[in-house]
Write a protein that holds these residues in place. Structure first.
Motif, mmCIF file in Angstrom:
data_model
loop_
_atom_site.group_PDB
_atom_site.id
_atom_site.type_symbol
_atom_site.label_atom_id
_atom_site.label_comp_id
_atom_site.label_asym_id
_atom_site.label_seq_id
_atom_site.Cartn_x
_atom_site.Cartn_y
_atom_site.Cartn_z
ATOM 1 N N LYS A 89 0.874 -1.168 0.000
ATOM 2 C CA LYS A 89 0.000 0.000 0.000
ATOM 3 C C LYS A 89 0.907 1.213 0.000
ATOM 4 O O LYS A 89 1.632 1.446 0.965
ATOM 5 C CB LYS A 89 -0.918 0.022 1.229
ATOM 6 N N VAL A 246 -10.611 3.953 -8.679
ATOM 7 C CA VAL A 246 -9.694 4.442 -7.646
ATOM 8 C C VAL A 246 -8.387 3.663 -7.705
ATOM 9 O O VAL A 246 -8.300 2.590 -8.302
ATOM 10 C CB VAL A 246 -10.299 4.311 -6.227
ATOM 11 N N HIS A 248 -4.464 3.032 -5.200
ATOM 12 C CA HIS A 248 -3.873 3.155 -3.865
ATOM 13 C C HIS A 248 -2.467 3.745 -3.992
ATOM 14 O O HIS A 248 -1.479 3.021 -4.002
ATOM 15 C CB HIS A 248 -3.828 1.794 -3.171
ATOM 16 N N GLU A 254 -7.793 6.285 -0.598
ATOM 17 C CA GLU A 254 -7.896 5.952 -2.012
ATOM 18 C C GLU A 254 -7.844 7.238 -2.834
ATOM 19 O O GLU A 254 -8.261 8.306 -2.382
ATOM 20 C CB GLU A 254 -9.205 5.205 -2.292
#
Length: 290
Positions: A89, A246, A248, A254
């Protein structure tokens, strides 16, 4: 999301037929659940601990636990991992990933890492994996930037034609490696249009494809240029790396995805794009041939 391409005999069931759990303790990210498709040779999963059955009408169906994860792993030849939100992430590695990959490699499994983020080339993604402490070679990476160039190669796109890019460096690098001429990209990020009376915007008549990906330098100039190429150049292709709503980019929230850029060009051209990233059939066909 985790996709696993199975051997021809792999027909996993969505219901549990065994009450004996696997004897091997698996890393957290391998306690996966998801859905399976009979006859397709594909299993899709997300990093949770249940296999979900189809929901019929409004009735709630209890989730069934995956009792024998080891048997499932042994029956699968190739594991396809998403990257954003699964491996990492932002710039942070997700817990359990190194142990999961080490286990699969120890069993001789083929691993493929896919991402719809077209801002980097395969080589650049290889460096990101290395920075995160993961050993992954370029041939194991399928980025949507690479997919755009690979698709053009697959259709024998003429080398005397040009590609206009609404996107970032990753697409340009992959087009260079494939030997395609291109224009646009980040250099058009500072260009503006002054709508004076009688103003006419020129565009290159040799552009044979417009590739649209995630673009932090997106502007009206790019939309208009891409629109002119698609609408006025005979046979000009409209290619999208993805249509994700969207993405990451950080681990905090987001962010608007590449689909927002694709949507702008779709709106002005009234033409549907050819998508080359996941979940397109081009990606799966390409990987199946390798």
């Amino acid at each position: 999301m985790l996709l696993a391409r199975a051997s021809p005999t792999f027909l996993p069931s969505t219901s549990s037929s065994s009450t004996t759990p696997s004897s091997q303790t698996l890393p957290p990210s391998l306690s996966f659940g998801g859905r399976t498709q009979r006859g397709s040779g594909l299993a899709a999963a997300s990093p949770n601990c249940v296999v979900r059955r189809p929901v019929m009408a409004a009735a709630a169906v209890p989730a069934a636990k995956l009792e024998d994860a080891e048997a499932l792993i042994d029956s699968v030849e190739t594991f396809i991992f998403d990257c954003d939100g699964v491996i990492w992430k932002g710039d942070k590695l997700i817990d359990g990933v190194p142990a999961t990959l080490d286990l699969l490699r120890s069993k001789g499994k083929r691993l493929v890492f896919v991402t719809n983020n077209s801002t980097k080339s395969r080589k650049q993604y290889g460096k990101k994996f290395e920075t995160l402490g993961l050993s992954v070679n370029e041939e194991e990476i399928f980025a949507s930037s690479f997919a755009a160039a690979a698709y053009l190669q697959s259709i024998d796109f003429p080398k005397d034609k040009k590609v206009y890019v609404i996107g970032e460096e990753g697409i340009l690098k992959e087009l260079d490696l494939a030997g395609f001429q291109h224009l646009g990209g980040p250099t058009d990020g500072d260009k503006k249009i002054e709508l004076k009376p009688g103003f006419y915007m020129e565009h290159d008549k040799d552009v044979g494809a417009v590739v649209v990906g995630f673009d932090r330098y997106f502007n009206y100039y790019k939309v208009q240029y891409g629109t002119l190429c698609i609408r006025e150049n005979p046979g000009c292709l409209f290619i999208a790396t993805n249509r994700d709503a969207v993405t990451h980019l950080t681990d905090a929230q987001e962010w608007a995805g590449g689909g927002s850029m694709v949507g702008a060009v779709l709106g002005s051209t009234k033409q549907e794009p050819l998508v080359v990233g996941k979940p397109s059939t081009f990606m799966m066909d390409y990987l199946a041939k390798k």
